[in-house]
Design an enzyme around this catalytic site. Structure first.
Site, short mmCIF file in Angstrom:
data_model
loop_
_atom_site.label_atom_id
_atom_site.label_comp_id
_atom_site.label_asym_id
_atom_site.label_seq_id
_atom_site.Cartn_x
_atom_site.Cartn_y
_atom_site.Cartn_z
N THR A 1 0.82 -1.21 0.00
CA THR A 1 0.00 0.00 0.00
C THR A 1 0.85 1.26 0.00
OG1 THR A 1 -1.58 1.27 1.34
CG2 THR A 1 -0.12 -0.21 2.51
N ASP A 2 0.29 2.34 -0.50
CA ASP A 2 0.98 3.63 -0.43
C ASP A 2 1.00 4.19 0.99
OD1 ASP A 2 -1.71 4.29 -0.22
OD2 ASP A 2 -1.70 5.77 -1.82
N GLU A 3 0.20 3.63 1.89
CA GLU A 3 0.12 4.17 3.24
C GLU A 3 1.42 3.99 4.03
OE1 GLU A 3 -3.53 3.71 5.44
OE2 GLU A 3 -4.59 3.07 3.64
N TYR B 1 -2.12 -0.33 10.96
CA TYR B 1 -2.22 -1.02 9.67
C TYR B 1 -1.01 -0.73 8.80
CZ TYR B 1 -3.27 -1.41 4.71
OH TYR B 1 -3.18 -1.66 3.37
N LYS C 1 2.08 -3.22 7.46
CA LYS C 1 2.41 -3.41 6.04
C LYS C 1 3.85 -3.00 5.75
CE LYS C 1 0.25 -4.65 3.02
NZ LYS C 1 0.08 -6.02 2.44
#
Length: 370
Positions: free
Chosen positions: A146-148, A172, A176
């Site tokens: 993810t870009d997060e 989260y 990741k």
């Protein structure tokens, strides 16, 4: 020659894929895309069928010769070893993850277990399998992230590139990020042929109702409030899931081991603008809305703790090196998505369970999403 045919020229035939989390949102769309494009490939789905996994998503493939579904957990090494060996897997496509920021705030332990420990277990199993097979060059371990993991951007900051330092802000995204680091380490330490992709916010068919876009569609149909966090000015880059699946296919066939590819939709939109766009599409397409115009249902609620202000993906690398660009604009993607939820009430209505209602009340009625 089509892109799929060109990709196939550069890879062994057929591939044998293990798709973890293949009954979830992105995994389901990937399986449909891959099985349609490459019917000669073997596709094995491993999914724990937690709240966001739905085996019925894959029902159309269950009777086909080259498809197998197995219910199991990526933390179970025995299951992984069995599947990798008996199915002679050469390609792992790793979607399985806890992925909802709000749930990670309420209960981070499951995110560490699945996203970090699960990814580690899968890497260990695939490393042993790869070595047993003689370390073939065509094996791949694709880790979908993810870009997060990159943190939050200010309004005028340049978009995330593959070189952006990690700065996760939620349990989260931290879990990741941890899994990304493990995947990278297994390439550099053991030369395991891993590839990492970091995507922006996906949307489209089969997405669980707690996520922003399906939540807004379903609440419009039910005449319930449309909860928007804070001032609604948070910005996300929206990627139609079909585009994402196409990009993953390109990466599997053409991507280089050890590399990272950012996958974005080139569609930066403020949350409030996105919700208003959805409302207008619902007004146009849904003939039986309880409240019309749907914008009257928009309700601003208390902001999420540590809510990232802006995400944006710079997808120059995958464009220049692998010749991929998104094909679906956010306007077209939202219309397709609304049409899908309008015509698949039998899919989403059973998901509005007592557990979902309890979760919804805890998060959205005190406060909302990624």
């Amino acid at each position: 020659m089509s892109r799929a045919e060109n990709q196939r020229l550069n890879s062994p035939q057929p591939r044998r894929l293990l798709v973890t989390g293949g009954a979830g949102f992105i995994g389901t769309n990937f399986v449909h895309s891959w099985c349609t494009t490459y019917p000669e490939d073997r596709v094995v789905v491993l999914d724990a069928l937690t709240y966001a996994g739905n085996r019925s998503n894959l029902a159309s493939w269950e009777a086909t010769e080259n498809f197998r579904f197995f219910q199991g957990n990526i933390c179970d090494r025995t299951v992984l070893d069995q599947l990798l060996q008996t199915e002679a897997i050469d390609t792992v496509v790793h979607f399985a993850a806890e992925s909802h920021v709000d749930r990670s705030i309420l209960g981070p332990a499951a995110f560490v277990q699945t996203n970090v420990v699960g990814t580690f277990t899968l890497l260990e199993a695939f490393l042993q399998h790869w070595r047993t097979c003689g370390q073939p060059d065509h094996h791949r371990f694709l880790h979908v992230s993810t870009d997060e993991v990159y943190g939050s951007l200010n309004p005028n900051d340049p978009a995330f590139t593959e070189k952006t330092p990690y700065a996760p802000n939620s349990p989260y995204s931290a879990s990741k990020a941890g899994s990304d680091h493990l995947v990278r380490a297994y390439y550099h330490t053991y030369h395991l042929p891993t590839i990492i992709t970091n995507c922006s916010n996906n949307y489209g068919p089969y997405q669980f109702p707690e996520k922003l876009i399906p939540l807004m569609c379903i609440n419009c149909l039910l005449g319930k409030q449309l909860p928007v966090y804070g001032d609604g000015q948070n910005v996300r880059d929206w990627l139609y899931v079909g585009d994402h699946c196409t990009a993953l296919g390109v990466v599997i066939h053409q991507g280089l081991p050890g590399e990272v590819y950012n996958i974005g939709g080139n569609n930066e939109v403020k949350n409030i603008d996105l919700v208003q766009m959805l409302c207008d599409i619902m007004d146009e397409l849904a003939i039986d809305l309880p409240v019309r115009p749907a914008r009257e249902l928009i309700t601003f609620v208390q902001d999420r703790p540590g809510h990232d202000r802006r995400y944006a993906i710079d997808a120059t690398k995958i464009k220049t090196q692998l010749s991929w660009t998104p094909a679906i604009t956010v306007a077209e993607g939202l219309r397709r998505t609304v049409e899908w939820y309008l015509t698949h009430r039998d899919w989403w209505q059973p998901l509005l369970s007592d557990e979902y209602q309890e979760y919804y009340h805890k998060v959205y009625l005190s406060q909302h999403q990624s």
